[in-house]
Scaffold this active site. Structure first.
Site, PDB file in Angstrom:
ATOM      1  N   MET A 107     -32.756 -43.259 -18.532  1.00  7.51           N
ATOM      2  CA  MET A 107     -31.954 -44.466 -18.729  1.00  7.51           C
ATOM      3  C   MET A 107     -31.596 -44.706 -20.196  1.00  7.51           C
ATOM      4  O   MET A 107     -31.841 -45.782 -20.737  1.00  7.51           O
ATOM      5  CB  MET A 107     -32.701 -45.686 -18.158  1.00  7.51           C
ATOM      6  CG  MET A 107     -33.033 -45.570 -16.702  1.00  7.51           C
ATOM      7  SD  MET A 107     -31.584 -45.308 -15.670  1.00  7.51           S
ATOM      8  CE  MET A 107     -32.320 -45.322 -14.048  1.00  7.51           C
ATOM      9  N   GLY A 140     -39.700 -41.148 -11.317  1.00 10.85           N
ATOM     10  CA  GLY A 140     -39.697 -39.680 -11.275  1.00 10.85           C
ATOM     11  C   GLY A 140     -39.651 -39.072  -9.892  1.00 10.85           C
ATOM     12  O   GLY A 140     -40.117 -37.949  -9.692  1.00 10.85           O
ATOM     13  N   ILE A 172     -28.302 -43.550 -22.878  1.00 12.02           N
ATOM     14  CA  ILE A 172     -27.071 -42.762 -23.008  1.00 12.02           C
ATOM     15  C   ILE A 172     -27.167 -41.897 -24.261  1.00 12.02           C
ATOM     16  O   ILE A 172     -27.525 -42.379 -25.340  1.00 12.02           O
ATOM     17  CB  ILE A 172     -25.830 -43.686 -23.009  1.00 12.02           C
ATOM     18  CG1 ILE A 172     -25.665 -44.289 -21.601  1.00 12.02           C
ATOM     19  CG2 ILE A 172     -24.568 -42.919 -23.413  1.00 12.02           C
ATOM     20  CD1 ILE A 172     -24.475 -45.194 -21.422  1.00 12.02           C
ATOM     21  N   HIS A 205     -26.542 -39.047 -10.386  1.00 19.07           N
ATOM     22  CA  HIS A 205     -26.091 -40.443 -10.385  1.00 19.07           C
ATOM     23  C   HIS A 205     -26.028 -40.940  -8.934  1.00 19.07           C
ATOM     24  O   HIS A 205     -25.519 -40.225  -8.064  1.00 19.07           O
ATOM     25  CB  HIS A 205     -24.710 -40.549 -11.057  1.00 19.07           C
ATOM     26  CG  HIS A 205     -24.240 -41.963 -11.115  1.00 19.07           C
ATOM     27  ND1 HIS A 205     -24.728 -42.864 -12.040  1.00 19.07           N
ATOM     28  CD2 HIS A 205     -23.368 -42.652 -10.339  1.00 19.07           C
ATOM     29  CE1 HIS A 205     -24.163 -44.049 -11.831  1.00 19.07           C
ATOM     30  NE2 HIS A 205     -23.339 -43.948 -10.807  1.00 19.07           N
TER      31      HIS A 205
HETATM   32  C1  GAR Z   1     -32.225 -42.461  -9.344  1.00 14.25           C
HETATM   33  O1  GAR Z   1     -31.668 -43.173  -8.269  1.00 14.25           O
HETATM   34  C2  GAR Z   1     -31.130 -41.903 -10.237  1.00 14.25           C
HETATM   35  O2  GAR Z   1     -30.023 -41.441  -9.538  1.00 14.25           O
HETATM   36  C3  GAR Z   1     -30.785 -43.102 -11.057  1.00 14.25           C
HETATM   37  O3  GAR Z   1     -32.024 -43.725 -11.331  1.00 14.25           O
HETATM   38  C4  GAR Z   1     -32.955 -43.430 -10.291  1.00 14.25           C
HETATM   39  C5  GAR Z   1     -34.190 -42.813 -10.897  1.00 14.25           C
HETATM   40  O4  GAR Z   1     -35.194 -42.648  -9.937  1.00 14.25           O
HETATM   41  N1  GAR Z   1     -30.069 -42.745 -12.239  1.00 14.25           N
HETATM   42  C6  GAR Z   1     -29.055 -43.450 -12.742  1.00 14.25           C
HETATM   43  O5  GAR Z   1     -28.714 -44.513 -12.283  1.00 14.25           O
HETATM   44  C7  GAR Z   1     -28.390 -42.846 -13.959  1.00 14.25           C
HETATM   45  N2  GAR Z   1     -27.117 -43.464 -14.219  1.00 14.25           N
HETATM   46  P1  GAR Z   1     -36.418 -41.639 -10.156  1.00 14.25           P
HETATM   47  O6  GAR Z   1     -37.049 -41.961 -11.513  1.00 14.25           O
HETATM   48  O7  GAR Z   1     -37.351 -41.966  -9.014  1.00 14.25           O
HETATM   49  O8  GAR Z   1     -35.893 -40.241 -10.088  1.00 14.25           O
END
Ligand code: GAR
Length: 202
Positions: free
Chosen positions: A93, A14, A95, A112
């Site tokens: 995570m 998050g 779809i 992304h």
């Molecule tokens: C982030 O890097 C986001 O861009 C990626 O997951 C991470 C979540 O981090 N999302 C994807 O890869 C979606 N395809 P967070 O929970 O610390 O925000």
């Protein structure tokens, strides 16, 4: 409507949710308010970040719902109950089906961790995206915020920011730098942009 109601959907740490919470506290995000955080994992640390900021949380588990359709319906019920105007996927995570995305045209954002159309689509998420960028040998990567439609990572691009790759980068160092220099900046900025358009039209 003076502000748009935002729901943030999360699965993990998050840090992007935190960037949105901080932007709201600073007044950089002012056309929308984060009123709900939904996680699809009960141990998502993002839930603690939301609680600390006084934001309502909900957990929806696909396993407990029994099917993708029931999982998405449970999310729709929460969104409707909370009068949500904009859905932000921040490290979510899972779809979402075409049935779901069709309900909310230009009302779902996703962040992304690459410059779309590179290293995106099915199977490209989290650290895997950075592993793929390093394996390919690109010298520049970055992050993208886009609207979500029925094509994974295929919706209209709203903002992008480039980040240079360093010779000694690992997937982990690259992920952290892309978050700090790109994601945490463009996600709040794009959210403000879209919220201001939503409230203008109401
Ligand atoms: C982030 O890097 C986001 O861009 C990626 O997951 C991470 C979540 O981090 N999302 C994807 O890869 C979606 N395809 P967070 O929970 O610390 O925000």
């Amino acid at each position: 409507m003076s502000t748009a109601n935002i729901a943030v959907l999360v699965s993990g740490g998050g840090t992007n949710l935190q960037a949105l919470i901080d932007a709201q506290a600073k007044g950089d995000l002012r056309s929308g308010r984060i009123t709900l955080v939904i996680a699809n994992k009960s141990d998502a640390y993002a839930l603690q970040r939301a609680e600390r900021a006084g934001i309502s949380t909900a957990v929806v588990l696909k396993k407990e719902c029994g099917s993708q359709q029931a999982f998405e319906q449970a999310i729709v019920d929460l969104l409707e109950k909370n009068n949500i105007d904009l859905i932000v996927l921040a490290g979510f995570m899972s779809i979402l089906s075409e049935d779901f995305t069709r309900r909310y045209p230009k009302r779902i954002l996703n962040v992304h961790p690459s410059l779309i159309p590179s290293f995106c689509g099915k199977g490209f998420y989290g650290l895997r995206v950075h592993e793929a960028a390093l394996e390919y040998g690109v010298k520049v990567t970055g992050a993208t915020v886009h609207f979500v439609n029925e094509v994974p990572d295929g919706g209209e691009i709203i903002l992008q920011k480039a980040v240079a790759i360093r010779e000694n980068d690992t997937p982990e160092t690259l992920q952290k730098r892309v978050m700090r220099l790109a994601e945490w900046k463009i996600l709040p900025a794009a959210t403000e942009l879209v919220c201001s358009n939503i409230i203008e039209r109401k």
